[in-house]
Design an enzyme around this catalytic site. Structure first.
Site, PDB file in Angstrom:
ATOM      1  N   TYR B 430       0.558  -0.997   0.202  1.00 49.23           N
ATOM      2  CA  TYR B 430      -0.082  -0.342  -0.168  1.00 49.23           C
ATOM      3  C   TYR B 430       0.934   1.562   0.542  1.00 49.23           C
ATOM      4  O   TYR B 430       2.091   1.038   0.185  1.00 49.23           O
ATOM      5  CB  TYR B 430      -1.604   0.047   1.084  1.00 49.23           C
ATOM      6  CG  TYR B 430      -0.903  -0.230   2.835  1.00 49.23           C
ATOM      7  CD1 TYR B 430       0.334   0.374   3.178  1.00 49.23           C
ATOM      8  CD2 TYR B 430      -1.716  -0.730   3.183  1.00 49.23           C
ATOM      9  CE1 TYR B 430       0.480   0.076   4.640  1.00 49.23           C
ATOM     10  CE2 TYR B 430      -1.710  -0.527   4.861  1.00 49.23           C
ATOM     11  CZ  TYR B 430      -0.205  -0.486   4.987  1.00 49.23           C
ATOM     12  OH  TYR B 430      -0.739  -0.440   6.651  1.00 49.23           O
ATOM     13  N   GLU B 431       0.393   2.103  -0.055  1.00 48.91           N
ATOM     14  CA  GLU B 431       0.878   4.019  -0.086  1.00 48.91           C
ATOM     15  C   GLU B 431       1.808   3.175  -1.768  1.00 48.91           C
ATOM     16  O   GLU B 431       3.010   4.629  -1.107  1.00 48.91           O
ATOM     17  CB  GLU B 431       1.786   4.531   1.082  1.00 48.91           C
ATOM     18  CG  GLU B 431       0.515   4.389   2.135  1.00 48.91           C
ATOM     19  CD  GLU B 431      -0.411   5.524   2.607  1.00 48.91           C
ATOM     20  OE1 GLU B 431      -0.229   6.191   1.158  1.00 48.91           O
ATOM     21  OE2 GLU B 431      -1.629   4.837   2.328  1.00 48.91           O
ATOM     22  N   GLY B 432       1.611   3.062  -2.915  1.00 42.66           N
ATOM     23  CA  GLY B 432       2.571   2.486  -4.127  1.00 42.66           C
ATOM     24  C   GLY B 432       3.669   1.258  -3.772  1.00 42.66           C
ATOM     25  O   GLY B 432       3.761   1.741  -2.283  1.00 42.66           O
TER      26      GLY B 432
END
Lengths: 577, 577
Positions: B430-432
């Site tokens: 997550y978050e890239g």
């Protein structure tokens, strides 16, 4: 999500790396011709694809449970087990005298890989039985063999291994379960065992436990351990004695462990309360018998890792080819992204390398069996810890990479990507942790002064020399890496303090696996070049391995040479500070 | 199993690697004196050890669930959340004008690490809110700030980020949620969002969603995305307009994902059906606002990985010091075995290296905030993807090693060792995803021609030069590795085909992390040598890193240079064959 057995890769490696034709040229395995092998693998593939793979998710979501002292298995596992048994797959390598197919371990290894890909939780059951068959074939009395082996080989009974006790894990010698001789020649076995894989089930007619225990006069440690066969139900063959036929033995499942994966496979705490057992092998000779069982089981566990890696790879590739995202060229799916391609190509190369190592190990076992040549025995012994530890590390890393390819979907259980990670995790722990494998490698397996290691490195370098003209970019790095590994081996052998060896053991094992994997990929590239109309894909895959994975061997060797002093410079208190 | 906050390590790194005194010498952060830092960290440590850590297992065994459209959280999470909020920890770095402490990100990072160690599932909630505060501080109108920020900073309300839609994951530009302007200045937001972390809870008074959506006239792709604040309950401040105060907004949780870990944290599918929202920032300027939020969140996620690694390390060490097995010398526990010591020392060294990188990144953010110097901004931007990807990779690998140290017990959920593996897994996604971080590093972050990278490498080499006399065995390898990394950076910059950069992106990121980690360890060894009565443990730990982990950087650089051609030589069909 549907598994397709990698028949091409398996056949190619058997032909060109494990050298099945050489195995089939022996009297012992004369039946293992390429045609037979092909037929066997195709038949096993159908079983795995059609019958076992559909059970994979259910084994996770419908866990085995204990109800009134009986284990209840996931729905469909009984049918899956019967299909495995009826196909003769449990006894694929077992002696035909007891109903086995008598085929080479090389073929059994390929079949076990496919079953592990399809449904690891269920495959673990016949794998345990295979180990038990092997131990009984080598160590049991003829009488015991005659009544136990046919039923184990046919799958009417299943088998387990009982080593671990709460205080005796990696240190088996600390076990306290005891066995008292009875007048009828049987023994009363009493004690508790933990982590007993498939300690019970609701589909086989009986469960035979191989139990390590101490006789009353036993010396301390591993030299005082004996092995006993303890069936859940007393079989009552006339020659057996010991209890009422068909009666329950004093064996009980106390509880099941709640594990992070392999939910379909019951891991039992077993209680033996004066249970009737039969001695297998010599009194106090249990460790030798257990090692027979464990050595093959170690290869089998390595293969479990590879099977999971293959399945995880296939699923990740299918997902990547389907998932549209971003401005990808070509198909518009994420498989066109360089970083996704890196992961997928790396996964494929990694699986193929580990598979080749496992098959090389199996082939050495077969040649040992067929020829009795101690050089083959040494080769098999040397490759076993590498096949186990590397195969399971590949299982873990490829399964993790599979989750990563899925992105956010990989974290959702529904996709099954995370199940591979959870299921495969224990393979690096059971049958001797990977650390134990590494200790075995730098200890017992280098105790020949490195002869087995150097012989292997000689072959690798000779092959690289031969391949240099045709595949310079592959053969050069392989030769060079083998040379560095030779120097690393010499360094290890020169260490006077065994702790320095042990501190570098895992790094050495990893370095050796990298070189073996690259060697196998090179052999594939060479073999491919000899075929008409070769596509070059095996050379391309070899290049992925040599360019991207092999370089890790140098880092491993540097780590290995760091020695133990640096580690012990930090006391446990320092580490905790 | 009890967590102890690593206050010594945090304080040491802040003093000698992140240079908190330099940050405290700025006007902006004049209050962050060593004494204040010490007091803050001690207070946070008490919260984490006494209140949050006891919630860790319950967050796994008592998962968040959806009942009649409302999320029910694990028992105790509400009390834990209130303790975090009442301590002021959500607003530790927030503007004092809205009730925040206004402290440096460096201190916030240390606190976030401790909370992540103690209970990752719960810590994720305030982390999301912190990102929202940051985005609103930079981009919201004064009016919106005035009513939203005080409640977010105090924890009365919590915040979420809504980016992902089924067809728009890493490719945010593909999203289709729309926002229609209303006459009162608000917007009607309509669409579905997935993977919404803490999309609802049963303990905060309101949940504010930051939602990416398209205005009616929006251009395609990321240039047509705007950001909206959409609260679950309409707050009804007089200046707000838009609906009845206290009424439910048209926001609904449709379902929760069944994840492999972080069971305590509800991951929601959110439905917006003409929900009332307020524009944040400029029309079509949503990506800029989102990046503000995501950049800090990326550091925060890297820190989550480090926090889990620290907790997993502590638990493994405690287990190893307690577990008797085999013929170990000294205490007779497995901590005396060389291979176990290797794992534990490696884990500790790895955690400390990753922690140092995260704190260096946080310090650069603080210096950017305090000075506005574009060099600090470039440093922060360069370090962010490394801190995120490396911190989370360390989280995964150290948690896995923690399971391995436990042996068979590691596979049993009761110990909690496997929970760390499952919980931390998503941080790499997550978050890239970490692959996105690597692409960011070799793309946007090298777009300055490598200036930020080379400046960092200059500092690293200068420090190594200075340290050479006192610590030759550490400084030499660090200098040399930095030199190879410089050449690797030049190689990357010279690639004309961006695909070659991307194919080597992850390897480059990993190589850079290794050099940064070794640099930080060297700095610790140097600083320790300057202290009276130094024990030498920091130098010993640095040696573990330099001897055993740093060598991987060379393998990474070799892999990086392999380029893209080899990967694309294998088509998707080839990979599947």
């Amino acid at each position: 999500m549907s598994y397709r057995a990698p028949l091409h890769d398996l056949a190619f490696l058997m032909a060109h790396v494990a050298d099945l034709p050489k195995i089939a040229a022996t009297d012992r395995f004369a039946e293992a011709t390429p045609d037979t092998a092909q037929a066997i693998l195709s038949e096993a593939a159908r079983l795995c694809e059609d019958v076992l793979a559909p059970l994979q998710r259910r084994g996770d979501t419908d866990p085995a449970r204990l109800e009134n002292g009986r284990v209840r298995c996931p729905e469909g596992f009984g049918e899956g087990y019967r299909a495995i048994a009826e196909g003769g797959w449990i006894g694929i390598a077992a002696d035909p005298d007891h109903g086995g197919m008598g085929l080479p371990m090389t073929l059994a290894t390929a079949v076990n890989e496919m079953m592990s890909s399809a449904c690891l939780a269920l495959q673990l059951n016949p794998l345990m039985t295979q180990g038990q068959i092997e131990a009984l074939e080598h160590h049991a009395s003829d009488e015991l063999k005659s009544w136990a082996l046919p039923k184990l080989v046919s799958g009417e009974w299943s088998g387990t291994m009982n080593l671990t006790e709460p205080q005796a894990g990696s240190d088996v010698g600390a076990l306290t379960t005891r066995a008292e001789p009875r007048e009828d020649g049987t023994y009363a076995v009493t004690g508790q065992k933990i982590y007993i894989t498939w300690g019970d089930n609701d589909f086989s007619g009986n469960v035979c436990h191989l139990v390590l225990a101490r006789l009353p006069d036993a010396p301390a440690g591993t030299r005082g351990i004996s092995l006993f066969l303890v069936p859940k139900i007393l079989p009552g063959e006339p020659e057996m004695g010991g209890g009422t036929p068909g009666a329950a033995n004093a064996v009980q499942v106390l509880s099941l462990e709640e594990k992070t994966g392999l939910h379909g496979s019951p891991t039992c705490v077993m209680d033996y309360a004066g249970a009737t057992g039969w001695l297998v092998g010599e009194p106090h000779g249990g460790m030798a018998a257990m090692f027979t069982m464990m050595n093959n089981a170690r290869l089998g566990v390595g293969v479990q890792g590879i099977g999971v890696a293959e399945a995880a790879f296939q699923q990740a590739l299918a997902y990547a080819r389907d998932r549209k995202q971003g401005r990808a060229s070509g198909t518009g799916t994420i498989v066109e992204h360089a970083d996704v391609r890196r992961m997928l190509a790396g996964m494929r190369a990694e699986v193929q390398g580990a598979r080749a190592i496992a098959l090389m190990c199996a082939a050495a076992i077969d040649m040992k069996t067929a020829t009795g040549d101690p050089a083959w025995a040494a080769r098999a012994a040397f490759l076993t810890p590498i096949a186990k530890a590397h195969g399971t590390e590949v299982g873990m890393s490829v399964a993790q990479e599979g989750v990563q390819v899925h992105g956010g979907m990989g974290y959702i259980e529904e996709t099954g990507a995370a199940q591979f990670v959870r299921d495969v995790r224990v393979t690096a722990i059971y049958e001797g942790t990977n650390g134990i494998q590494a200790m075995d490698l730098v200890g017992r397996k280098l105790a020949d002064g490195g002869e087995a290691a150097f012989r292997l490195l000689d072959e690798i370098q000779q092959a690289a020399e031969s391949a240099r003209a045709g595949h310079p970019a592959l053969a050069g790095p392989v030769w060079h890496a083998a040379e560095e590994l030779r120097e690393g081996t010499e360094w290890l052998l020169a260490q006077e303090d065994v702790t320095d060896r042990l501190a570098g053991a895992m790094a050495y094992l990893r370095a050796f696996a990298r070189v073996l994997g690259a060697h196998a990929h090179l052999a594939c590239a060479v073999a491919e070049a000899g075929e008409a109309g070769a596509s070059g894909t095996r050379a391309a895959l070899a290049a992925v391995y040599v360019d991207r994975l092999l370089p890790q061997h140098a880092a491993c060797l540097t780590e290995m040479r760091a020695g133990a002093a640096g580690l012990f410079a930090l006391s446990p208190d320092d580490l905790a500070a």
